[in-house]
Design a protein around this motif. Structure first.
Motif, PDB file in Angstrom:
ATOM      1  N   UNK A  45      37.304  32.965  69.388  1.00  0.00           N
ATOM      2  CA  UNK A  45      38.720  33.327  69.482  1.00  0.00           C
ATOM      3  C   UNK A  45      39.562  32.102  69.854  1.00  0.00           C
ATOM      4  N   UNK A  46      39.020  31.256  70.718  1.00  0.00           N
ATOM      5  CA  UNK A  46      39.724  30.032  71.104  1.00  0.00           C
ATOM      6  C   UNK A  46      39.878  29.097  69.916  1.00  0.00           C
ATOM      7  N   UNK A  47      38.813  28.947  69.129  1.00  0.00           N
ATOM      8  CA  UNK A  47      38.874  28.084  67.949  1.00  0.00           C
ATOM      9  C   UNK A  47      39.897  28.629  66.957  1.00  0.00           C
ATOM     10  N   UNK A  48      39.911  29.945  66.760  1.00  0.00           N
ATOM     11  CA  UNK A  48      40.871  30.560  65.844  1.00  0.00           C
ATOM     12  C   UNK A  48      42.302  30.270  66.292  1.00  0.00           C
ATOM     13  N   UNK A  49      42.540  30.368  67.592  1.00  0.00           N
ATOM     14  CA  UNK A  49      43.873  30.128  68.129  1.00  0.00           C
ATOM     15  C   UNK A  49      44.282  28.668  67.952  1.00  0.00           C
ATOM     16  N   UNK A  50      43.354  27.753  68.216  1.00  0.00           N
ATOM     17  CA  UNK A  50      43.642  26.321  68.076  1.00  0.00           C
ATOM     18  C   UNK A  50      43.950  25.969  66.622  1.00  0.00           C
ATOM     19  N   UNK A  51      43.184  26.530  65.691  1.00  0.00           N
ATOM     20  CA  UNK A  51      43.412  26.258  64.278  1.00  0.00           C
ATOM     21  C   UNK A  51      44.750  26.821  63.813  1.00  0.00           C
ATOM     22  N   UNK A  52      45.055  28.041  64.241  1.00  0.00           N
ATOM     23  CA  UNK A  52      46.303  28.665  63.803  1.00  0.00           C
ATOM     24  C   UNK A  52      47.525  27.943  64.381  1.00  0.00           C
TER      25      UNK A  52
END
Length: 312
Positions: free
Chosen positions: A78-85
């Motif tokens: 979820x953290x990676x998804x947030x950073x990418x978005x």
């Protein structure tokens, strides 16, 4: 002293690996989250064993370890998804530029591959817990956890759904990290567990709001709509303080006086921050909050203090 070509290449390789490791750690927000999540696990065991001895059977320890690993992997994706978005937003935020730098270092495709691997591994471990306990609830809960973590940043974009954002992020911490570990660690009374989880929910809700308050101005500039924009940074901080005070009162009901003191101290810091930012521009409010509040320190402190006071 002249460095040999072989030694120079070794140093360059080590430096490159070190940079990649830092980038991996950064996009997964490990420096920020590992400490307080381990403290969540400690807290869960203390709650579960509150009326029993603290000793755990090997089987329970294995189940707790697997469930904790599953929860961490699910939160990491979820953290990676947030950073990418939010890559473009983080580029403009002085407090979060390191997130965008980490993506640049790894490459977008590599970062997205890491997300997929963590998501798959997390779901696999949740299934393992279900098989170990003969209960599909863990697998179903893990799947819901993974989905909510991903859509926090991607459509329907829970991050921009006002107060729902904080209810979901707090609910995942309490409902998908602490509660499963409590169930696996022991069989405490329902009333005791409900009050303890309520206390954790309140102060966790408080520091999640503060975390978002520290992004308010930059989120607005990027066109991201958030709860702290709607109510303002000062009122967001004040709400966090009220929630943390209520958590302290709940800790007192459980005779966890150390936890009560810790929560009142944190609430006092929130109130000081409220008066510090009041009357300044939104950008100043955002920057001051980011400089004077650290989620990792506050969350770890509260979790450990509450766990130790329950133990004592």
């Amino acid at each position: 002293m002249i460095m040999s070509p072989w030694f120079a290449r070794q140093r360059q390789t080590e430096s490159r690996y070190s940079t990649k490791l830092w980038a991996f750690s950064q996009i997964n927000r490990l420096p920020e989250t590992v400490g307080y999540n381990i403290a969540y696990a400690l807290l869960a065991v203390v709650i579960a064993r509150s009326q029993l001895d603290l000793g755990l059977e090997i089987e329970s320890l294995i189940q707790i370890s697997v469930a904790f690993s599953a929860a961490m992997l699910t939160k990491m994706q979820a953290s990676v998804a947030d950073v990418l978005h939010d890559y473009a937003v983080d580029k403009e935020n002085p407090e979060k530029q390191q997130n965008a730098t980490a993506v640049d270092e790894l490459g977008y495709e590599s970062a997205y591959t890491i997300l997929i691997i963590e998501l798959t591994a997390g779901l696999f471990l949740w299934m393992c817990v279900s098989l170990q306990t003969s209960s599909l609830l863990f697998a179903a809960g893990g799947a819901l956890f993974a989905i909510s973590g991903f859509v926090y940043s991607y459509p329907p974009r829970i991050k921009e759904r006002g107060i729902l954002n904080h209810l979901v992020t707090t609910g995942t911490d309490v409902g998908f990290v602490v509660l499963p570990l409590v169930i696996l660690a022991g069989n405490p009374s329902v009333e005791y567990t409900a009050i303890a989880l309520g206390v954790i929910f309140l102060y966790t809700f408080g520091y999640h709001i503060l975390h978002q308050a520290a992004d308010t101005y930059y989120d607005r500039q990027a066109g991201i709509r958030t709860f702290t924009q709607n109510v303002g940074v000062p009122l967001s901080i004040l709400l966090s303080a009220i929630c943390t005070v209520l958590a302290g009162i709940g800790a007192g009901v459980l005779h966890a006086l150390g936890g009560t003191v810790a929560m009142f101290l944190v609430a006092g810091h929130y109130l000081w921050l409220y008066y510090r930012v009041k009357g300044t521009s939104e950008r100043e409010q955002t920057d001051i909050t980011a400089q004077r509040f650290n989620t990792a320190y506050v969350a770890t402190f509260l979790n450990v203090a509450f766990a130790l006071s329950l133990l004592i």
